[in-house]
Design an enzyme around this catalytic site. Structure first.
Site, PDB file in Angstrom:
ATOM      1  N   LYS A  47       0.817  -0.954  -0.158  1.00  0.00           N
ATOM      2  CA  LYS A  47      -0.486  -0.072   0.070  1.00  0.00           C
ATOM      3  C   LYS A  47       0.632   1.805   0.036  1.00  0.00           C
ATOM      4  CE  LYS A  47      -3.896   1.882   3.199  1.00  0.00           C
ATOM      5  NZ  LYS A  47      -3.790   1.866   4.396  1.00  0.00           N
ATOM      6  N   SER A 125      -9.396   2.000   3.847  1.00  0.00           N
ATOM      7  CA  SER A 125      -8.340   3.193   2.656  1.00  0.00           C
ATOM      8  C   SER A 125      -7.583   1.733   1.657  1.00  0.00           C
ATOM      9  CB  SER A 125      -7.085   3.716   3.222  1.00  0.00           C
ATOM     10  OG  SER A 125      -6.446   3.073   4.643  1.00  0.00           O
ATOM     11  N   SER A 149      -9.474  -0.339   8.260  1.00  0.00           N
ATOM     12  CA  SER A 149      -9.332   0.128   6.608  1.00  0.00           C
ATOM     13  C   SER A 149      -8.872  -1.340   5.225  1.00  0.00           C
ATOM     14  CB  SER A 149      -8.331   0.948   6.270  1.00  0.00           C
ATOM     15  OG  SER A 149      -8.702   2.468   6.535  1.00  0.00           O
TER      16      SER A 149
END
Length: 470
Positions: A47, A125, A149
């Site tokens: 990420k 996210s 997330s």
């Protein structure tokens, strides 16, 4: 490499991979010193937030950082552990700006779409990581969770996602007390075993960590087949914060409870009485203060002030809160959260597991009110089942529970006491055996065979390594 071929083929549809690190990945795969572990040669994505990889772009979904061409000089501790375990990083995944939304959209990278239905959200996210694993680009991808997330993208994309206990995965070296202890990092996977195997490799404390989770009794991968007989399970189907919950989500909790009861667990309707008193406003103040601090720290390190349009409205709001909130009010918010957490955790003296929805709804349509970027505190209803366990620091997992008639994944959340990831792997492993999910693929992942060294590495299921990505 097969992983690179899959990314090139499938990523244009979902917009999950935003930095391609192919040359470095090929060099790492050919390195004779690559670690000899069950994870050797397995491709992964990280990420573009929640950790750094040395020298690579690190934008955090922010136009401000993209304009700076920001890079960090070092691997974060968790990323370094993934490399030491033999994983090959082939790219980085999209995230909303500084993780401030449960939908992955930003001015830098646009919208990330759900592989099961491209008109729907992949969550956030860590939505880029979720979409990439669901589309079978890679079998595992790095993620972080400060309010849901890891768990929300897992639920929306039909994956297994564990938020570990606070302190289980180190935030070193750039961070210590990330978001006041709310943020935990791990991965999204297609199977429970894969998540357990990864946690065995990355859950090592870093120097000077302010939190260290209780030591595991043994390898987590051994817990996946441990069974649930005798476990005490409480079920929660309504939102204690009062918001609506879609019937698909409440039905998933009921189905999971029945499966565990059939497997020998004692299941009843029960949840912590303190849940309704969740300190949502204090949670929001903590998050916004930390995001604002992160912006201030980047300004200090770069020497460059953001220009108009460089930061999105939610991030500008966070910066304003951080600059205006008295220190005494921040401390009061932390104390309120900790006091509530003590009351909340008392329930686990009588129960082993809480089953609840992950999200009040399945993956929403892009552009709808549920998928729109929202500023806190308006987002608290969406976080009703996830954020409380960032506050308490307890481990919580999103477990697939099938698909809606429209073909969207549905999930259930299991929550254990601090340090008891072993119980979550036992619960999730039992559900996985009774109601398998990994065999089902979105249409865009159909018909692409995997071969080569990476394919052979991922297919070594017999020796406990990561399972096939196709």
């Amino acid at each position: 490499m097969a992983a690179i071929e899959r990314i090139e083929e499938r990523n244009p549809a979902v917009n999950a991979v935003i930095h391609k690190l192919y040359d470095a990945a090929i060099a790492a795969a050919e390195d004779p010193k690559l670690a000899e572990t069950p994870l050797r040669g397995v491709p992964t994505l990280i990420k573009d937030l929640d950790g750094s990889s040395a020298g690579d772009p690190w934008y955090g979904g922010s136009l401000y950082l993209k304009k700076l061409g920001w890079r960090e000089p070092d691997d974060s501790h968790a990323i370094a552990q993934m490399r030491r375990a033999g994983l090959i990083i082939v790219g980085k995944t999209a995230t909303p700006e500084f993780g401030m939304q449960l939908n992955t959209v930003s001015d830098v990278h646009g919208v990330t779409r759900n592989p099961w239905n491209l008109d729907h959200s992949a969550g956030g996210s860590s939505g880029g990581s979720g979409a990439a694993v669901a589309a079978r680009m890679v079998p595992v991808a790095h993620a972080g969770d400060g309010g849901g997330s890891i768990r929300v993208p897992s639920a929306f994309n039909g994956l297994f996602g564990l938020k570990p206990s606070r302190g289980r995965v180190s935030n070193a070296p750039l961070e210590a007390d990330a978001w006041g202890g709310l943020v935990c990092r791990h991965v999204l996977t297609r199977s429970v075993r894969d998540s357990a195997l990864l946690l065995d490799h990355v859950s090592r404390p870093g120097p000077g960590d302010p939190y260290v989770a209780p030591a595991a009794a043994g390898p987590y991968r051994d817990e996946v087949c441990g069974g649930v007989r005798g476990l005490r399970v409480g079920i929660l189907r309504h939102s204690p914060l009062g918001g609506p919950v879609d019937p698909e989500c409440t039905d998933a909790v009921a189905r999971a409870g029945r499966l565990l009861e059939e497997a020998g667990a004692a299941v009843e309707e029960s949840h912590p009485g303190a849940y309704q008193a969740f300190q949502g406003e204090d949670f929001v103040k903590i998050v916004m203060s930390w995001v604002g601090y992160e912006i201030e720290d980047l300004i200090r390190r770069s020497g460059v002030e953001p220009e108009e349009g460089d930061l999105s409205p939610p991030v500008l709001s966070a910066l304003e809160v951080a600059r205006s909130l008295p220190a005494t009010r921040y401390v009061a918010a932390m104390e309120a959260i900790h006091a509530w957490s003590r009351r909340m955790k008392a329930w686990w003296q009588d129960f082993d597991i809480l089953l609840a929805p992950v999200s009040p709804w399945v993956a929403p349509v892009l552009g709808s009110a549920r998928a729109q970027p929202v500023e806190p505190p308006d987002a608290l209803n969406a976080l009703a089942f996830t954020a409380p366990f960032n506050a308490t620091g307890q481990p919580a997992a999103s477990i697939p529970m099938g698909w809606t008639p429209a073909g969207l994944p549905v999930a259930v959340q299991a929550v254990a006491a601090l340090g008891r990831e072993d119980l979550l792997f036992r619960v999730a492993g039992s559900i996985e055996r009774l109601a398998p999910w990994a065999h089902r693929k979105p249409a865009l992942a159909m018909g692409h065979a995997m071969g080569g060294a990476m394919g052979r590495a991922m297919a070594r299921g017999a020796n406990g390594s990561v399972s096939s990505a196709v």
